[in-house]
Motif scaffolding. Structure first.
Motif, PDB file in Angstrom:
ATOM      1  N   GLN A   1       0.837  -1.203   0.000  1.00 34.25           N
ATOM      2  CA  GLN A   1       0.000   0.000   0.000  1.00 34.25           C
ATOM      3  C   GLN A   1       0.873   1.255   0.000  1.00 34.25           C
ATOM      4  OE1 GLN A   1      -3.324   0.271  -0.057  1.00 34.25           O
ATOM      5  NE2 GLN A   1      -4.236  -1.577   0.809  1.00 34.25           N
ATOM      6  N   MET A   2       1.861   1.254   0.872  1.00 34.34           N
ATOM      7  CA  MET A   2       2.677   2.460   1.016  1.00 34.34           C
ATOM      8  C   MET A   2       3.522   2.714  -0.228  1.00 34.34           C
ATOM      9  SD  MET A   2       3.725   2.278   5.085  1.00 34.34           S
ATOM     10  CE  MET A   2       4.504   3.908   5.105  1.00 34.34           C
TER      11      MET A   2
ATOM     12  N   SER B   1       2.829   2.304  -3.181  1.00 36.48           N
ATOM     13  CA  SER B   1       2.064   2.889  -4.289  1.00 36.48           C
ATOM     14  C   SER B   1       2.151   4.415  -4.293  1.00 36.48           C
ATOM     15  CB  SER B   1       0.602   2.435  -4.237  1.00 36.48           C
ATOM     16  OG  SER B   1      -0.117   3.114  -3.225  1.00 36.48           O
ATOM     17  N   ARG B   2       2.490   4.998  -3.151  1.00 36.33           N
ATOM     18  CA  ARG B   2       2.582   6.453  -3.087  1.00 36.33           C
ATOM     19  C   ARG B   2       3.741   7.014  -3.908  1.00 36.33           C
ATOM     20  NH1 ARG B   2       2.297  10.373   2.206  1.00 36.33           N
ATOM     21  NH2 ARG B   2       3.892  11.862   1.642  1.00 36.33           N
TER      22      ARG B   2
END
Lengths: 373, 373
Positions: free
Chosen positions: A164-165, A167-168
């Protein structure tokens, strides 16, 4: 040039790798061999023979090892077909590093097999367990607290948090430059693969350790992306760039790609011995058009897929291998008898392996927990 | 037209929603009110007053409720700013359904706040806990075994498995049609949101249940995508399309958007009472340009942000609200005294709420486990 032609570890395709050194910053592995020997003892045959031909930051791995720091070996398998000798070459590296005391992370890339390759989920899980994990065990992978085998869809929450992280700090544009046409599945798979490589450094997984990833040269763009991601999260998560090694691929028995999808040119570790031997006997060699020509010019082991089997798998002793190389080039060993000998070694290996494999199949669930759906 | 003008629940912006009914297949909620009453008892004021104005498949929720089947309410908060009365409107719905015995899933969208909104991770977690979860508790959300609050980055493995699997059956093209310019972070966030809505149906989370999602109309494209994803995984995972309800948004005190980023026009549930009252007293009303004009024409409660506060929050009794509406239109209630009254109700609410909030802050960790990084 003469030097190259006389190198028993050389391959006709070797020169293609020069551009990786020149343009992409991969460094040749060979100059590290003395340091490898100092750190690990005798280098693995894949290293000695130039099959592992390149690296990024491997000096750091050697240095960490000498200083007694923790190092993780991370690699993975796509559970999309049967386990063949190309996979064994990777497995051999895993086991080599396990014996050296590395922490081992083996990912079964079932998420990617499902979403990108669009395979049947139940089949994927079965192949992951009974082809990949079982063969790893049969080849000698030990079960210990520093060895982690996992399915991408059945792992721990902080691993998913990384995905998730990540993807930033990745753009569609840079992904597109690496992977070409993108779909959500490919994007997920790429971010997941970055987490596969980087998660061992997290506190949750035991805290910082150096990471080395053995891959084929075709995987280098992904290694570069993962190294970039690590750097982008160095401040926030303390991630450091992974090191990598690059290996050549053993070719199929016709001299083209070895692949599960070309079973007639690929020997699987589960092939019945007679089938495997029959495949080998039909293999492309470095023999000349006629026996007369071969007696005059000598064979070309660099072009011989049987010789490749010696090089990668069947002969550990460098002196013995060198003798075969020279006897072939010097016309003292012709393809017929040579294939007989190779078949003998192959049959012996497969018989023993398949005995171990039978027991290993009962033990896969001690090594890995498969996803429930 | 006259009918519309005399409807005390009407809003000047109401007619905009007609196109949602006409073009997108959202159905008006109002015709369901008798069925809602039969199933749930008195409909929530947000339903009675047309603030919840539309739905998809809500008949199925009513039918499931009457048959005693399990139903999950799923909703989420973006932990990116302070909790205001727009959030309270959603919280009120959560609590209404909790009292009806629905299973409650509240997601704190911290992955999206981090990756798409690019906020600081520690700040996100703090806001998630001490703004969103704390206010939910203070508003009356009970802790029970059917109530699940979670952070997107700190949940269970099968939820992440869904995200991975969903990526197989969604194209970049359809996502781009919904979300415009895409980046990996947006793609991740969209797949994650689909998993937020659909995961309660998995065996791991207690097995099949109907799902209803209360959203603003702007979220409908995402609901449609999620419904499509459910249908694409119906065979493989047994997922069914979620139902949804659509609510109007309370406007800011200047008649424009209510938003944390416009604090002077937005009342937060943590605003000191005097600050909140001062904001309200400056609010845009439906008053006329002059007192004389207002006496002649009457006020326009449909344009009044103070009246909106009654409608959404401050007055539960429909008869009382209708009287205010009529007194305003009939010039018997002018803006000055009306604001005094609204301020009184607001102050009373905030005082009590903030007392509860203080205790609630100590209890957030009983409701949700925050991610460690």
């Amino acid at each position: 040039m003469e030097g190259y032609r006389l190198d028993p570890w050389a391959s006709a395709i070797r020169l293609e790798y020069e551009k990786l050194f020149r343009y992409f910053g991969i460094k040749p592995f060979q100059p590290l061999l003395p340091e490898v020997e100092k750190a690990f003892g005798k280098p693995h045959r894949l290293m000695r023979r130039g099959i592992i031909f390149g690296h990024r930051d491997y000096e750091k791995i050697l240095e960490a090892y000498r200083s007694g720091e923790r190092i993780a070996l991370v690699t993975g398998f796509m559970p999309s077909g049967k386990f063949h000798f190309g996979h064994k070459m990777v497995a051999d590296q895993i086991i080599y590093y396990q014996k050296l005391g590395f922490e081992i992370f083996v990912v079964i890339a079932d998420a990617e097999a499902y979403a990108v390759r669009r395979l049947d989920r139940r089949k994927i899980i079965e192949i992951g367990l009974y082809e990949y994990v079982a063969n790893l065990i049969a080849l000698g992978l030990e079960k210990n607290k520093h060895t982690h085998i996992y399915f991408q869809t059945n792992y721990e929450t902080p691993y998913y948090r990384l995905i998730q992280m990540f993807s930033r700090r990745v753009t569609l544009e840079e992904m597109s430059a690496i992977y070409g046409d993108l779909e959500p599945s490919k994007i997920m798979a790429a971010l997941t693969q970055a987490a596969d490589i980087l998660h061992p450094q997290l506190d949750y997984f035991g805290g910082f350790k150096y990471v080395v990833v053995p891959v084929g040269a075709d995987q280098d763009p992904h290694i570069r992306l993962t190294r970039d991601i690590a750097a982008r999260f160095e401040n926030e998560l303390g991630l450091r760039r992974p090191a990598s090694t690059y290996h050549r691929f053993q070719t199929g028995l016709d001299g083209n790609k070895m692949s599960s999808s070309r079973p007639e040119y690929t020997i699987f570790l589960t092939d019945p011995v007679d089938i495997a031997v029959r495949k080998l006997k039909r293999a492309l060699t470095g023999g000349r058009a006629t026996v007369e020509e071969q007696r005059r010019l000598g064979g070309e082991p660099e072009k011989c897929t049987v010789y490749e089997f010696y090089l990668y798998h069947l002969i550990e002793d460098d002196t013995q291998l060198r003798k075969i190389y020279e006897d072939c080039r010097g016309s003292r060993l012709l393809c017929g008898p040579d294939k007989e000998y190779a078949a003998e070694l192959l049959a012996k290996f497969l018989e023993e392996h398949q005995r171990r494999l039978e027991r290993a199949r009962d033990r896969v669930l001690e090594y890995v927990e498969p996803p429930k759906f």
